[in-house]
Design an enzyme around this catalytic site. Sequence first.
Site, mmCIF file in Angstrom:
data_model
loop_
_atom_site.group_PDB
_atom_site.id
_atom_site.type_symbol
_atom_site.label_atom_id
_atom_site.label_comp_id
_atom_site.label_asym_id
_atom_site.label_seq_id
_atom_site.Cartn_x
_atom_site.Cartn_y
_atom_site.Cartn_z
ATOM 1 N N GLU A 191 0.822 -1.213 0.000
ATOM 2 C CA GLU A 191 0.000 0.000 0.000
ATOM 3 C C GLU A 191 0.859 1.268 0.000
ATOM 4 O OE1 GLU A 191 -2.763 -0.287 3.285
ATOM 5 O OE2 GLU A 191 -4.153 -1.460 2.083
ATOM 6 N N GLU B 158 -6.442 -8.106 -0.195
ATOM 7 C CA GLU B 158 -6.816 -8.092 1.223
ATOM 8 C C GLU B 158 -8.288 -7.751 1.362
ATOM 9 O OE1 GLU B 158 -4.678 -5.352 3.656
ATOM 10 O OE2 GLU B 158 -2.754 -5.834 2.755
HETATM 11 C C1 GLA Z 1 -4.059 -2.625 5.078
HETATM 12 C C2 GLA Z 1 -2.681 -3.204 5.244
HETATM 13 C C3 GLA Z 1 -2.643 -4.375 6.178
HETATM 14 C C4 GLA Z 1 -3.513 -4.160 7.384
HETATM 15 C C5 GLA Z 1 -4.907 -3.852 6.904
HETATM 16 C C6 GLA Z 1 -5.889 -3.668 8.030
HETATM 17 O O1 GLA Z 1 -4.792 -3.150 4.068
HETATM 18 O O2 GLA Z 1 -2.093 -3.545 4.029
HETATM 19 O O3 GLA Z 1 -1.310 -4.580 6.581
HETATM 20 O O4 GLA Z 1 -3.019 -3.105 8.124
HETATM 21 O O5 GLA Z 1 -4.876 -2.650 6.188
HETATM 22 O O6 GLA Z 1 -7.173 -3.426 7.549
#
Ligand code: GLA
Length: 663
Positions: A161, A313
Amino acid sequence: MPESREPGRPTLADATRGRILFGGDYNPEQWPEETWHEDVRLMREAGVNSVTLGVFSWAKLEPRPGAREFGWLDRLMDLMHTNGIGVVLATPTSSPPPCMGRLHPETLPRDEDGRTEWWGGRQHFSHSSDTYRRYAAAITEDLAARYGSHPALTMWHINNEYCTYDWGDEAAATFRRWLRQKYGTIDALNEAWGTAFWSQGYDGWHEVLPPRHAHYMKNPTQVLDFKRYTSDMLLECYLAERDIVARHTPHIPVTTNFMPLWVGQDAWRWVEREDVVSVDLYPDPRDPFGAQGGALVQDLTRSQARGPWMLMEQAAGPVNWRGVNHPKARGLNRLWSLQAVARGADAVCYFQWRQSRQGAEKFHSGMVSHAGEHGRTFQEVKQLGAELARIGEEVTGTHSGAGIAILHEWNSWWAGAQDGRLSCEADYPDVLRAWHRALWEAHLTTDFAHPEHDLSAYRLVVVPQLYLLTDAAIDNLVAYVQGGGTLVCGFLTGIADEDDRVREGGIDPRLRKLFGIRTLHEWWPLDAGETAECDGFRGTLWSEEIEADADAVTESVYKGGELDGLPAVLRKGRARYVSTLPEPGALTDLLATVAAEAGVRPVLDGLPARVEAVRRGDLLFLLNHGREPVTVEVPGTHHDLLTGATVTGEVALDRYGVAVLRP
Ligand code: GLA
């Protein structure tokens, strides 16, 4: 605007090989080794075939500068391989070990007030720091050399991210470098930034800074360029690591995960450099439009991937970063996962496998919650894993296309969201969501496109709001309509050029001609909750004092008030201009009518309100987002891949029920 990814590179299909990837981020370094074996047993039980390792492992891999501790990862890679689980191996570069910040404070970013972002959280790296980049390249090189030929490796996941900004000194130097490349001379920069305003003229490059804390409103073009520059710097970081792993393993696809509709990356530029487009998606289970918000991100990601994409995710239960974090009701995790598959995902993955017991995310759900294997979360995950395995072969690699495109662009978002605008209520993502929601509620599937893309494949193009448009984009829209396309365009579009300079007459003359707007006299933004009565509907957020050309047709007028009788919706040929945001039902009706005129039909006729229907290849997905069971009429006889049943004429869906129908 290029529209094709780098030729010859591997794709998501090289990792899926006919299965839907199912699994998630796995952080075994938080657990004793006995737990790893327990994890693998449960993974197999749940049909997990993919884990992402190493996202936050830098301190474990490099506890001291230059040290390498690979033994634990060797054992894990082997363990995964022995159990038939593929590994998406991450470069750990989003969270440097404390030693880097301690020894090299210049690797720590500064915010716009000059405050340092210290270690102790995560993502404390300056994208511009040579030292950070050197360390990141070194660990990436060593990971690629060590695991490039490991049989468990299926994909590379670069960083995590990308979302950081930096206003520090090293960033100031790279900002100047970026600006010199863009403008060549300081005079050109002064001209583009309009520095004649407020005595901002620069005498030389050395005076130029990132837009740091200032007494009053900042120069908007400086801020806009800083956003472009930040996206480019992060892309440089990604490419540096991508090039390393690609050199070692040209056959292994590479990705980096986007946040949903994240403002900080010009994702159209990024996706040209990714083999797999992946996204993280966390709709709020309590949001009545959570499913539509999810669909928007899924449609955007599919369009960016131009084919199957990866849900990197999602949460099996609650997240822990909202004010109040709600769990997912029974069946909701399955429903939203299958919604992603319907809209093109060939991978359904989670953050994270096992819920943490320590650290900032210990109340964020995992596929295995604190309740363990007998908990509802894991039981539902297990059921989903079995269902995805059942449909994988028929689903993967197929495409869900659409006859409609929504145009979305980051420069326009950045430029339109600045201080000094007429209304902070006309928020870009909200307006985008409103238009997407209108199409979603009309059961019309949509793609997303960049305004400079070739639009000729679409029968209908929708522009919710593009405040900034390049000349090329404007010419593209005009050519699209001249070529027979149908266009619907919302307010605050075509106002500024690439430098955020207001175009002649307030809206670009080519667009005024296209829509039949003779004069834009004034904008009349509306307060929150205020509405403008129009012929046939009520407008929200915005209204406009415009005068129509003689050859334009006024389809709706403002009624009462200062704008009484003036056009709210204007049409000239196949181009429509909507100078307000119609209330939700009205916008749905408008778009359904225009789509029908353009020859685009809903996926199915007569669908109940909360039922979503999506075609993917030959398959028809039906998703009941309602809490009540429904019956859906589906002409003909189908085979439901989830239940194995044959259905004729109608399909019964439970609350949150799903059917995947093959003719
Ligand atoms: C993001 C991050 C993860 C985690 C999630 C929690 O997507 O990439 O490491 O912190 O948020 O929702």
